[in-house]
Design a protein around this motif. Sequence first.
Motif, PDB file in Angstrom:
ATOM      1  N   SER A  67       0.842  -1.203   0.000  1.00  0.00           N
ATOM      2  CA  SER A  67       0.000   0.000   0.000  1.00  0.00           C
ATOM      3  C   SER A  67       0.874   1.248   0.000  1.00  0.00           C
ATOM      4  CB  SER A  67      -0.920   0.019   1.219  1.00  0.00           C
ATOM      5  OG  SER A  67      -0.165   0.220   2.401  1.00  0.00           O
ATOM      6  N   ALA A  68       0.252   2.351  -0.369  1.00  0.00           N
ATOM      7  CA  ALA A  68       0.870   3.674  -0.254  1.00  0.00           C
ATOM      8  C   ALA A  68      -0.016   4.481   0.678  1.00  0.00           C
ATOM      9  CB  ALA A  68       0.969   4.339  -1.618  1.00  0.00           C
ATOM     10  N   THR A  69       0.585   5.206   1.586  1.00  0.00           N
ATOM     11  CA  THR A  69      -0.176   6.015   2.529  1.00  0.00           C
ATOM     12  C   THR A  69      -0.136   7.472   2.074  1.00  0.00           C
ATOM     13  OG1 THR A  69       0.355   4.512   4.331  1.00  0.00           O
ATOM     14  CG2 THR A  69      -0.401   6.716   4.942  1.00  0.00           C
ATOM     15  N   TYR A  70      -1.311   8.074   1.990  1.00  0.00           N
ATOM     16  CA  TYR A  70      -1.444   9.460   1.566  1.00  0.00           C
ATOM     17  C   TYR A  70      -2.045  10.291   2.679  1.00  0.00           C
ATOM     18  CZ  TYR A  70      -0.365   8.231  -3.210  1.00  0.00           C
ATOM     19  OH  TYR A  70       0.285   7.803  -4.332  1.00  0.00           O
ATOM     20  N   ARG A  71      -1.616  11.534   2.747  1.00  0.00           N
ATOM     21  CA  ARG A  71      -2.196  12.495   3.687  1.00  0.00           C
ATOM     22  C   ARG A  71      -3.376  13.148   2.989  1.00  0.00           C
ATOM     23  NH1 ARG A  71      -0.719  18.134   4.074  1.00  0.00           N
ATOM     24  NH2 ARG A  71      -1.847  18.993   5.826  1.00  0.00           N
ATOM     25  N   LEU A  72      -4.487  13.226   3.670  1.00  0.00           N
ATOM     26  CA  LEU A  72      -5.694  13.847   3.133  1.00  0.00           C
ATOM     27  C   LEU A  72      -5.993  15.082   3.980  1.00  0.00           C
ATOM     28  CD1 LEU A  72      -8.825  12.140   1.906  1.00  0.00           C
ATOM     29  CD2 LEU A  72      -9.072  13.877   3.657  1.00  0.00           C
ATOM     30  N   HIS A  73      -6.175  16.211   3.331  1.00  0.00           N
ATOM     31  CA  HIS A  73      -6.519  17.457   4.019  1.00  0.00           C
ATOM     32  C   HIS A  73      -7.825  17.967   3.425  1.00  0.00           C
ATOM     33  CE1 HIS A  73      -5.976  21.335   5.994  1.00  0.00           C
ATOM     34  NE2 HIS A  73      -6.409  21.878   4.862  1.00  0.00           N
ATOM     35  N   ALA A  74      -8.800  18.252   4.282  1.00  0.00           N
ATOM     36  CA  ALA A  74     -10.095  18.773   3.833  1.00  0.00           C
ATOM     37  C   ALA A  74     -10.414  20.026   4.632  1.00  0.00           C
ATOM     38  CB  ALA A  74     -11.180  17.729   4.019  1.00  0.00           C
ATOM     39  N   GLU A  75     -10.948  21.017   3.936  1.00  0.00           N
ATOM     40  CA  GLU A  75     -11.349  22.236   4.638  1.00  0.00           C
ATOM     41  C   GLU A  75     -12.524  22.883   3.934  1.00  0.00           C
ATOM     42  OE1 GLU A  75      -8.517  25.731   3.089  1.00  0.00           O
ATOM     43  OE2 GLU A  75      -7.479  24.241   4.305  1.00  0.00           O
ATOM     44  N   LEU A  76     -13.281  23.611   4.709  1.00  0.00           N
ATOM     45  CA  LEU A  76     -14.455  24.323   4.227  1.00  0.00           C
ATOM     46  C   LEU A  76     -14.662  25.505   5.175  1.00  0.00           C
ATOM     47  CD1 LEU A  76     -16.888  24.185   2.219  1.00  0.00           C
ATOM     48  CD2 LEU A  76     -18.088  22.888   3.959  1.00  0.00           C
ATOM     49  N   PRO A  77     -14.956  26.700   4.635  1.00  0.00           N
ATOM     50  CA  PRO A  77     -15.180  27.832   5.530  1.00  0.00           C
ATOM     51  C   PRO A  77     -16.228  27.485   6.602  1.00  0.00           C
ATOM     52  CG  PRO A  77     -15.149  28.581   3.266  1.00  0.00           C
ATOM     53  CD  PRO A  77     -15.131  27.065   3.232  1.00  0.00           C
ATOM     54  N   GLN A  78     -16.024  27.994   7.785  1.00  0.00           N
ATOM     55  CA  GLN A  78     -16.892  27.800   8.943  1.00  0.00           C
ATOM     56  C   GLN A  78     -16.771  26.408   9.570  1.00  0.00           C
ATOM     57  OE1 GLN A  78     -20.784  28.942   7.594  1.00  0.00           O
ATOM     58  NE2 GLN A  78     -20.232  31.092   7.407  1.00  0.00           N
ATOM     59  N   TYR A  79     -15.858  25.570   9.067  1.00  0.00           N
ATOM     60  CA  TYR A  79     -15.620  24.237   9.639  1.00  0.00           C
ATOM     61  C   TYR A  79     -14.161  24.100  10.015  1.00  0.00           C
ATOM     62  CZ  TYR A  79     -20.220  22.833   8.045  1.00  0.00           C
ATOM     63  OH  TYR A  79     -21.572  22.737   7.859  1.00  0.00           O
ATOM     64  N   LEU A  80     -13.881  23.237  10.980  1.00  0.00           N
ATOM     65  CA  LEU A  80     -12.501  22.951  11.347  1.00  0.00           C
ATOM     66  C   LEU A  80     -11.856  22.114  10.247  1.00  0.00           C
ATOM     67  CD1 LEU A  80     -13.054  21.979  15.091  1.00  0.00           C
ATOM     68  CD2 LEU A  80     -12.035  24.090  14.224  1.00  0.00           C
ATOM     69  N   PRO A  81     -10.619  22.436   9.861  1.00  0.00           N
ATOM     70  CA  PRO A  81      -9.955  21.620   8.847  1.00  0.00           C
ATOM     71  C   PRO A  81      -9.682  20.218   9.393  1.00  0.00           C
ATOM     72  CG  PRO A  81      -8.540  23.424   9.583  1.00  0.00           C
ATOM     73  CD  PRO A  81      -9.834  23.549  10.306  1.00  0.00           C
ATOM     74  N   LEU A  82      -9.574  19.268   8.501  1.00  0.00           N
ATOM     75  CA  LEU A  82      -9.344  17.873   8.883  1.00  0.00           C
ATOM     76  C   LEU A  82      -8.103  17.354   8.164  1.00  0.00           C
ATOM     77  CD1 LEU A  82     -10.639  15.191  10.178  1.00  0.00           C
ATOM     78  CD2 LEU A  82     -11.259  14.722   7.823  1.00  0.00           C
TER      79      LEU A  82
END
Length: 75
Positions: free
Chosen positions: A37-52
């Motif tokens: 497997s390959a491990t990837y970092r996932l970053h998600a963000e949306l205004p008014q929400y905490l980034p993940l």
Amino acid sequence: LFLFFEGRTDASGIIDSIVLPAPPRGQSLSPGQPDPSATYRLHAELPQYLPLDTTVDIYEGVKTVQPIQLRLRME
């Protein structure tokens, strides 16, 4: 650190048809071989929400679905 994909979800919150590099599956057929497997970092963000930030393991030729849930920013 390499950026392999950046995009926006559709109205349902889905991004489909992303193909990311992963080691060949055949590497896992013999004992002592590296994890296929390959491990990837996932970053998600949306205004008014905490980034993940999280990680996801990708396997060659296997569709992976990574559900995420953003938390509302309490200010």
